[in-house]
Design a protein around this motif. Sequence first.
Motif, PDB file in Angstrom:
ATOM      1  N   THR A 233       0.809  -1.212   0.000  1.00 14.41           N
ATOM      2  CA  THR A 233       0.000   0.000   0.000  1.00 14.41           C
ATOM      3  C   THR A 233       0.843   1.263   0.000  1.00 14.41           C
ATOM      4  O   THR A 233       0.551   2.222  -0.729  1.00 14.41           O
ATOM      5  N   LEU A 250      -2.038  -2.151  -3.449  1.00  9.03           N
ATOM      6  CA  LEU A 250      -3.017  -2.739  -2.558  1.00  9.03           C
ATOM      7  C   LEU A 250      -3.734  -1.612  -1.821  1.00  9.03           C
ATOM      8  O   LEU A 250      -3.098  -0.676  -1.316  1.00  9.03           O
ATOM      9  N   ALA A 257      -9.090  -3.900  -0.255  1.00  9.66           N
ATOM     10  CA  ALA A 257      -7.970  -4.823  -0.424  1.00  9.66           C
ATOM     11  C   ALA A 257      -8.472  -6.264  -0.519  1.00  9.66           C
ATOM     12  O   ALA A 257      -7.952  -7.062  -1.305  1.00  9.66           O
ATOM     13  N   GLN A 260      -9.523  -6.956  -3.970  1.00  8.83           N
ATOM     14  CA  GLN A 260      -8.393  -7.143  -4.880  1.00  8.83           C
ATOM     15  C   GLN A 260      -7.815  -8.557  -4.779  1.00  8.83           C
ATOM     16  O   GLN A 260      -7.310  -9.107  -5.761  1.00  8.83           O
TER      17      GLN A 260
END
Length: 519
Positions: A233, A250, A257, A260
């Motif tokens: 991230t 991310l 998240a 994803q």
Amino acid sequence: MNGAQALIRTLVGAGVDVCFTNPGTSEMHFVAALDDVPEMRAVLGLFEGVVTGAADGYGRMAGRPAATLLHLGPGLANGLANLHNARRAHTPVVNVVGDHATYHQTYDAPLQSDIASLARPVSAWYREAASATSLAADGADAVAAARATPGGVATLVVPADMSWSEAGAPAPARPVPTAASVAGGTVEQLAKVLRAGDGPVVVLIGGAVMTDRGQVAASRVAAAVGGRLLCETFPARQQRGAGLPAVERLAYLAELAALQLEGARHLVVAGTTSPVSFFAYPDKPSDLVPDGCEVHVLADRSDDVVGALEALAEVLGAGSDPVARQAASRPALPSGTLDAQSAGLAIGALLPEGAVVADEANTSGIFVPGATAGAAPHDWLCLTGGAIGMGLPLATGAAVACPDRKVLCLEADGSALYTLQALWTQARLGLDVTTVIFNNRSYAILAMELGRVGAGDPGPRALEMLDLSSPPIDFVALARSMGVPATRATTAEEFSDQLGRALAEPGPALVEAVVGRAI
């Protein structure tokens, strides 16, 4: 020569020739020794959080450590938040922390403190100097420790009498060990698992992989197995822009998240750690790895992680090109209302080639990464440890490390107020930093988190704790008081014009973008 002179000459000989400092009485012999060692550049910060954050920014961009000079335990404590960020970024930093003279410590003077307890949580290496004659060797060891893969904070505590006492010659630089190679068997075994094709693959990268070379290698692996490529991230430093691999971050929000990563059967981790939620939330998992997903750590940060990815790509028979390179594109300059989206578009339209972006824009910066994805190649520095007050110091250090590059600092109004003194250092040195303050007059990210943690329907007293509008903060006046030219924009046209002019001129500048109330 005395211990301070020997120490500084040792640091310079080991490649540490910048020292960010806010010194005190116990460090005066180090300060005096600066005149004897002109090769060491000293940079004054008005607050220790500026000093440590600038050392972080310098180390990320220079690839080698700067030193800090801090006054006893309280001075170190003032800089701990940004040392926490540096630790999370694995930035090479050498802290020199002054202490009372050894014979004075028994008296428990007002500034006496437990320096070790403060320093160890943020330090990869820690030592208290034992004598003036060994101080130079301690300094050489500190530099080697800071530079060891993947990089870290080394803290050396120097009692005052060891600085002023007679010492020997400077110590030679220590060899820095290279990163460990990942065993071929590990690569082959992972390739075998991925070739089996028994489910979707996600490749998660970070750390040293976020260079052009590393991202190309990771893209090749993802393409070879039909997988998805994500990065951590908040990377410490990412090379990005037109022509570089397109790598999706991310998400910060755990819910996004999880989407994803949803459905992944194999998660290949290289140069970072398995993903977890930033905070705990009622009835939500902390571990973001989906049920039924197997985590494979190809290489950790202390390994030659880029070499391991390249080896894995070869074993998998990957092509030479990444799965996708970012196409060159720029948004048009916006018009009308100035908000987070229009500000992001303006930044995407105007970002110079080769810029270094220090990003602590938080909620108001949500649109900027997307708007700048197709800009000319640039570097992006993130808030690695989540401790706010990083952006302005980080930009300062990056500008010292890269005087030939424009530095753009994207800063939230609340975070800016932690280390605003960095503007004074930028003005003092004429650093080429353009700062954008996103002023929404609130701790907007906390307003969002208030609902996400299930704290109920907030009332006026709770919301008052997140409000920065009363009294209003005048960032233009604050910047000018520290010697930085500043303007305020309230429309998209004003912001585009002011940002364009600030980026075109060398030296420090600040643009306050009034983007509207967030709560």
